[in-house]
Scaffold this motif. Structure first.
Motif, mmCIF file in Angstrom:
data_model
loop_
_atom_site.group_PDB
_atom_site.id
_atom_site.type_symbol
_atom_site.label_atom_id
_atom_site.label_comp_id
_atom_site.label_asym_id
_atom_site.label_seq_id
_atom_site.Cartn_x
_atom_site.Cartn_y
_atom_site.Cartn_z
ATOM 1 N N CYS A 182 -23.379 2.193 -78.981
ATOM 2 C CA CYS A 182 -24.863 2.380 -78.835
ATOM 3 C C CYS A 182 -25.295 3.385 -78.140
ATOM 4 O O CYS A 182 -26.335 2.772 -77.118
ATOM 5 C CB CYS A 182 -25.579 0.827 -79.006
ATOM 6 S SG CYS A 182 -25.133 0.084 -77.322
ATOM 7 N N SER A 183 -24.981 4.453 -78.129
ATOM 8 C CA SER A 183 -25.447 5.362 -77.058
ATOM 9 C C SER A 183 -26.685 5.526 -76.883
ATOM 10 O O SER A 183 -27.512 5.823 -77.907
ATOM 11 C CB SER A 183 -24.739 7.007 -77.202
ATOM 12 O OG SER A 183 -25.153 7.554 -76.341
ATOM 13 N N GLY A 184 -27.533 5.299 -75.650
ATOM 14 C CA GLY A 184 -28.801 5.455 -75.538
ATOM 15 C C GLY A 184 -29.652 4.486 -76.012
ATOM 16 O O GLY A 184 -30.775 4.407 -75.760
ATOM 17 N N GLY A 185 -29.213 3.280 -76.502
ATOM 18 C CA GLY A 185 -29.825 2.586 -77.259
ATOM 19 C C GLY A 185 -29.842 1.019 -76.290
ATOM 20 O O GLY A 185 -29.933 1.131 -75.203
ATOM 21 N N THR A 186 -30.060 0.087 -76.802
ATOM 22 C CA THR A 186 -29.997 -1.182 -76.367
ATOM 23 C C THR A 186 -28.722 -2.241 -76.770
ATOM 24 O O THR A 186 -28.740 -2.385 -78.013
ATOM 25 C CB THR A 186 -31.446 -2.147 -76.880
ATOM 26 O OG1 THR A 186 -32.623 -1.250 -76.358
ATOM 27 C CG2 THR A 186 -31.488 -3.226 -75.899
ATOM 28 N N LEU A 187 -28.241 -2.980 -75.655
ATOM 29 C CA LEU A 187 -27.198 -3.760 -76.056
ATOM 30 C C LEU A 187 -27.887 -5.297 -75.860
ATOM 31 O O LEU A 187 -28.348 -5.562 -74.672
ATOM 32 C CB LEU A 187 -26.216 -3.483 -74.914
ATOM 33 C CG LEU A 187 -24.566 -4.076 -75.093
ATOM 34 C CD1 LEU A 187 -24.244 -3.464 -76.395
ATOM 35 C CD2 LEU A 187 -23.971 -3.820 -73.955
ATOM 36 N N VAL A 188 -27.702 -6.099 -76.586
ATOM 37 C CA VAL A 188 -28.166 -7.425 -76.635
ATOM 38 C C VAL A 188 -27.120 -8.409 -76.567
ATOM 39 O O VAL A 188 -26.104 -8.525 -77.447
ATOM 40 C CB VAL A 188 -29.111 -7.790 -77.762
ATOM 41 C CG1 VAL A 188 -29.611 -9.087 -77.788
ATOM 42 C CG2 VAL A 188 -30.191 -6.603 -78.056
ATOM 43 N N SER A 189 -27.194 -9.432 -75.649
ATOM 44 C CA SER A 189 -26.118 -10.187 -75.560
ATOM 45 C C SER A 189 -27.041 -11.782 -75.604
ATOM 46 O O SER A 189 -27.934 -12.204 -75.470
ATOM 47 C CB SER A 189 -25.745 -10.585 -74.056
ATOM 48 O OG SER A 189 -24.907 -11.766 -73.833
ATOM 49 N N LEU A 190 -26.192 -12.466 -76.697
ATOM 50 C CA LEU A 190 -26.704 -13.881 -77.194
ATOM 51 C C LEU A 190 -25.829 -14.921 -76.132
ATOM 52 O O LEU A 190 -25.805 -16.106 -76.551
ATOM 53 C CB LEU A 190 -26.444 -14.098 -78.279
ATOM 54 C CG LEU A 190 -27.284 -13.240 -79.491
ATOM 55 C CD1 LEU A 190 -26.969 -13.677 -80.820
ATOM 56 C CD2 LEU A 190 -28.425 -12.905 -79.317
#
Length: 490
Positions: free
Chosen positions: A118-126
């Protein structure tokens, strides 16, 4: 209906080309819930409370310390510009509304494909959305259920259930988040056992502007289509799993079985038990050349009913030139500095006997030892020919020592192959639309051998093409988006 089916198939192709596959989400055991004798429990976060909301992605399990930067084996760098770890559903929805694209969900990082970057994006952890929300105990006449948030792992579900019930099957590593495993069609083994997504009776997807829910009672066909979804329909915020009465598993492992004997017995060998795994490190060069090992598992009782159960264990003829392995063995991927052991031939709880990386006290074993994987599926009727095709490709490769009580030894290009059977199911993007043989390869994760690994994956996939091959959605594949679309048809 056809529009949604076409939409999912289109997104599957986009996933291959542009990267929309989910990573399995992270948590560790719900050890705080000790109400083993409860017959039923509503709103189970009342008994677990906020004790389930602990730590980060690693959850005290070695091997997961870098999951905000890269996947478990290190072959994929996420490259995210931002990271979010919501603790409530409202925070999750706000994250999806405000976060910069692309948005990906990270869990335990057991997807091996670079499309999850997800280059340049947002990583979401649940990781902090891991509560058990509802539990209905099973009876002899009725399947029960457990409803969980999207960050729960199989380890957590195992710990919550205790002796009050069981899941129909498990992945080899219960460290996987349930939501990620079902999204990619992950499976166990069994001639009459479908992939893990078939255990789902409700899915709730959260989007930036609301939620979308599919369930078995009101939207059965849409649930069937959405069960294997690759993360393309939103973030799974809640799901419900079937729960069956508690059962034991009797396991019988045979070592040093001549590989030719094992291959010649396929696919009929899968009828000899409820769940069978056939392993080999013997196609090419190495200490296990020409040999296989097998684990036959009998569910006691089999949740599908006595009429569906395999006959009581009798030593299969294919194993006669091997031997019954009764020496305690190291668990798969266990830490060499702190090894954990199991009994390969035993009768024990469904959870610790089916899974490879959970100890007898229901704690996750270390995942510091890594591999990198591919897996391909072909109709079961082609099992013998498909394995022979794989053997021809791998005949020149070097192999690690077979999994044993000793462990260690020189690492080859391949640690092992595993062959499992999966009953066909109707999910629109299921890699197993008919009864299938899964041909799994555990490659050496050393970056110095990565080019060899990728060449090997491509060679295996090409060799299996004549049999109508489909790749596991969460593992390595050399297929182009066009080839993937063609294999799934309309």
């Amino acid at each position: 209906m056809h529009a949604l089916r076409g939409f999912l198939c289109l997104l599957a192709c986009v996933a291959c080309a542009a990267g929309i596959r989910p990573f399995r989400r992270a948590r560790d055991p719900l050890a705080s819930c000790d109400r083993r004798d409860d017959k039923s429990s509503r709103a189970c976060d009342r008994c677990c409370g906020d004790k389930s909301l602990r730590g980060g992605e690693a959850r005290d399990c070695p091997g997961y310390e870098s999951l905000r930067e890269r996947n478990w084996c290190g072959n994929v760098e996420f490259g995210a510009a931002a990271f979010a770890e919501p603790t409530t559903h409202e925070e999750l929805q706000a994250t999806l509304r405000d976060a910069g694209a692309p948005i990906r969900v990270v869990g335990r990082g057991h997807s091996f494909s670079p499309v999850a970057e997800c280059s340049g994006g947002t990583l979401v952890s649940l990781a902090k959305l891991n509560r058990v929300l509802d539990f209905v105990a099973p009876t002899e006449e009725r399947v029960g259920s457990v409803t969980i948030e999207g960050g729960c792992t199989y380890t957590e579900v195992i710990n919550f259930l205790g002796t009050r019930g069981a899941l129909k099957n498990l992945p080899s590593c219960p460290q996987f988040a349930v939501a990620g495993a079902i999204a990619t069609g992950t499976h166990g083994s069994g001639r009459k056992i479908q992939n893990l997504a078939a255990q789902v009776s409700m899915l709730e997807f959260t989007l930036k502007d609301g939620t979308r829910t599919y369930d078995r009672a009101t939207t059965p066909e849409l649930l069937e289509g959405a069960r294997v979804h690759l993360g393309t329909l939103g973030v799974v915020s809640k799901l419900t799993l079937d729960v069956v009465p508690y059962y034991d598993v009797a396991a019988y492992r045979y070592d040093d079985v001549p590989l030719d004997d094992a291959i010649e017995a396929l696919p009929e060998l899968f009828e000899a038990c409820d769940s069978l795994s056939v392993w080999t490190s013997g196609f090419g060069r190495g200490p296990g050349a020409g040999l296989a090992w097998m684990t036959f598992r009998h569910f006691e009782p089999f949740w599908a009913g006595a009429e569906a159960a395999a006959p009581p264990h009798a030593r299969p003829a294919a194993t006669e030139r091997g031997y019954l392995q009764e020496t305690p063995m190291r668990r798969y991927l266990t830490d060499p500095d702190d090894p954990k052991y199991f009994k390969p031939t035993t009768r024990g709880p469904w959870s610790t006997t089916l899974a490879l990386t959970i100890d007898d006290d229901l704690k996750e074993t270390s995942m510091r030892e890594t591999d990198i994987q591919c897996e391909f599926f072909v109709p079961l009727e082609h099992a013998k020919a498909a394995v022979r095709a794989v053997a021809a490709v791998a005949s020149a490769w070097d192999f690690s020592a077979p999994h044993s009580s000793e462990g260690g030894g020189a690492k080859g290009l391949v640690d092992a192959f595993e062959f499992r059977c999966v009953q066909g199911d109707g999910a629109w993007l299921s890699p197993c639309p008919v009864d299938s043989l899964g041909l799994h390869t555990s490659f050496n994760a050393d970056p110095a051998r990565r080019d060899e690994v990728l060449a090997g994956v491509a060679a295996l996939e090409a060799a299996l093409a004549p049999f109508g091959v489909r790749a596991h959605w969460g593992k390595l594949s050399a297929a182009t988006p066009a080839a993937t679309a063609e294999s799934y048809g309309d």
